[in-house]
Design a protein around this motif. Structure first.
Motif, short mmCIF file in Angstrom:
data_model
loop_
_atom_site.label_atom_id
_atom_site.label_comp_id
_atom_site.label_asym_id
_atom_site.label_seq_id
_atom_site.Cartn_x
_atom_site.Cartn_y
_atom_site.Cartn_z
N GLU A 114 0.85 -1.30 0.09
CA GLU A 114 -0.06 0.00 0.02
C GLU A 114 0.91 1.31 0.05
OE1 GLU A 114 -2.60 -0.32 3.17
OE2 GLU A 114 -3.69 -1.94 2.74
N TRP A 115 1.84 1.22 0.86
CA TRP A 115 2.85 2.53 0.86
C TRP A 115 3.63 2.58 -0.37
CZ3 TRP A 115 2.76 6.35 3.95
CH2 TRP A 115 1.96 6.43 5.21
N LEU A 116 3.94 1.45 -1.15
CA LEU A 116 4.64 1.51 -2.41
C LEU A 116 4.04 2.10 -3.44
CD1 LEU A 116 7.15 0.32 -4.04
CD2 LEU A 116 5.51 -1.61 -4.55
N GLY A 117 2.64 1.93 -3.22
CA GLY A 117 1.58 2.44 -4.42
C GLY A 117 1.47 4.27 -3.98
N LYS A 118 1.66 4.40 -2.59
CA LYS A 118 1.35 5.91 -2.32
C LYS A 118 2.83 6.67 -2.80
CE LYS A 118 -1.69 5.05 1.43
NZ LYS A 118 -1.75 5.03 3.01
N PHE A 119 3.85 6.14 -2.28
CA PHE A 119 5.05 6.84 -2.71
C PHE A 119 5.63 6.61 -4.18
CE2 PHE A 119 6.38 5.45 1.92
CZ PHE A 119 6.30 6.84 2.53
N PHE A 120 5.16 5.68 -4.97
CA PHE A 120 5.87 5.56 -6.27
C PHE A 120 4.78 5.39 -7.24
CE2 PHE A 120 9.17 4.26 -3.33
CZ PHE A 120 9.96 5.02 -4.05
N SER A 121 3.54 6.44 -7.29
CA SER A 121 2.54 6.20 -8.27
C SER A 121 2.97 6.63 -9.25
CB SER A 121 1.29 7.20 -7.65
OG SER A 121 1.81 8.29 -7.80
N PHE A 133 8.95 4.66 4.52
CA PHE A 133 9.66 4.65 3.60
C PHE A 133 10.88 4.04 3.57
CE2 PHE A 133 12.47 7.56 1.08
CZ PHE A 133 11.95 7.44 -0.31
N ILE A 134 11.45 4.21 5.08
CA ILE A 134 12.62 3.26 5.36
C ILE A 134 12.50 1.90 5.14
CG2 ILE A 134 14.31 2.97 7.15
CD1 ILE A 134 13.74 5.66 8.30
N GLU A 135 11.32 1.41 5.59
CA GLU A 135 11.07 -0.32 5.38
C GLU A 135 11.38 -0.42 3.95
OE1 GLU A 135 7.76 -1.54 7.31
OE2 GLU A 135 8.16 -0.69 9.32
N LEU A 136 10.66 0.40 3.01
CA LEU A 136 10.53 0.19 1.76
C LEU A 136 12.04 0.01 1.07
CD1 LEU A 136 7.60 1.92 0.10
CD2 LEU A 136 7.84 -0.57 0.45
N LEU A 137 12.82 1.20 1.53
CA LEU A 137 14.39 1.34 1.00
C LEU A 137 15.02 -0.25 1.54
CD1 LEU A 137 15.23 4.92 1.63
CD2 LEU A 137 14.52 4.02 -0.22
N GLU A 138 14.90 -0.49 2.75
CA GLU A 138 15.56 -1.59 3.36
C GLU A 138 14.96 -2.86 2.40
OE1 GLU A 138 17.84 -1.89 5.42
OE2 GLU A 138 17.78 -0.67 6.99
#
Length: 347
Positions: A54-61, A159-164
């Protein structure tokens, strides 16, 4: 103008995440990287948690790509490694990170802006007004931006979790650093041969963009055949993110080929029409587009393919990139094709 070709940096974490979220929209541009990227994206989507997805879709639409808005702040003057990028973001306050995601002006984030952004967390009305005032934020991403402002610590942590997560997945991307290094060398060879005029040809930008003082070009394995160009007017600069397939497809350097590759380059009617035009006189890309019924990307790809086979010669004329050919060049190519056909028939 200063042109820097960068490679092997933490920017690949951001571009990988953008790829995972937008693979289907980008795949049609890919070349040799398609199968490897498709497998990588498929495996990444299987293993990512629902919340992170879900956060991936928010940050990288596709429209807003808020997560890529940190690029000018962190990659304009340097190239932090993946581990350094994660460390930098960990040390960045949630309000500063939100400032980088949402500010219209590259130079704006600072203590006053951070204080203002922090104050919006408890004031939904002001937060809504702020989000509505962001001119370069697509309407489809305004709701997500409002949610981020209301949950700033959670936003930064996600955002940090996605980078990791991206860093762990890229470890399984076999040889991607070597691919990037090889592509960077190819870009530099084209620049050495043709100068800065190669840049708009590669990136598909207008020649007037060369009036900037600085172009920083990052090579990416995750982008495949795609390219993303970020204008940084506050620094009179451009940051371009180019996929390795885009670079190989638009290289103009001659490659030793065979009769089959020569025939392949001339197989399309549009290629033959373009050769016929260049037999008459030298032409720039813009003049070719005026004279031929070709899409810009199509014309550029055909010119590049013909150039790599030696059928077309790229040159610099009055600081502009132009193309020409000669009857002798075409005759030699046809003779090479003929000799290989006869040779195969005689075996």
């Amino acid at each position: 103008m200063e042109i820097t070709v960068a490679e092997g940096s933490g920017i690949e974490l951001l571009l990988f995440l953008f790829r995972v979220n937008n693979h289907e929209k980008m795949a049609h541009n890919d070349g040799e990287s398609y199968e490897q990227l498709s497998e990588l994206v498929f495996n990444a989507r299987l293993s990512i948690s629902r919340k992170s997805l879900e956060w991936l879709g928010k940050f990288f639409s596709w429209e807003g790509f808020l997560g890529l808005r940190i690029v000018p702040y962190l990659f304009m003057d340097g190239s932090p490694s993946p581990s350094d990028l994660v460390a930098i973001i960990r040390k960045t306050s949630p309000e500063r990170l939100l400032s980088m995601f949402l500010c219209d002006d590259f130079e704006s984030p600072g203590e006053p802006t951070d204080v203002f952004v922090k104050s919006l967390e408890e004031d939904e009305r002001r937060a809504l007004g702020y989000v509505s005032s962001i001119s370069n934020l697509p309407s489809s991403d305004r709701y997500e931006a409002l949610e981020m402002l209301q949950h700033q610590a959670e936003t930064a942590g996600s955002f940090i979790e996605l980078l990791e997560y991206a860093r762990s997945k890229l470890d399984s991307f076999q040889g991607f650093e070597e691919i990037i290094h090889s592509s960077a060398n190819l870009v530099n060879e084209n620049l050495n041969s043709l100068g800065s005029s190669f840049i708009p040809f590669l990136l598909g930008i207008e020649t007037k963009s060369l009036s900037v003082e600085k172009i920083r070009l990052y090579i990416s394995a995750s982008l495949g055949g795609s390219v993303i160009t970020i204008d940084v007017p506050e620094r009179n600069a451009i940051i371009s993110l180019a996929g390795v397939d885009r670079i190989s497809r638009r290289s103009l350097l001659f490659e030793t080929g065979s009769g089959a590759s020569l025939a392949g380059a001339m197989a399309e009617r549009k290629s033959l029409d373009l050769l016929h035009l260049l037999l008459q006189s030298r032409q720039s890309v813009s003049s070719i587009l005026e004279l031929c019924d070709l899409h810009p990307h199509e014309a550029i790809d055909i010119l590049a393919a013909l150039s790599r086979q030696g059928l077309v010669i790229p040159e610099i004329q009055d600081k502009n990139l132009v193309f020409r050919t000669e009857e002798g060049i075409v005759d030699d190519a046809l003779e090479e094709i003929r000799s290989q056909i006869i040779g195969k028939a005689g075996e």
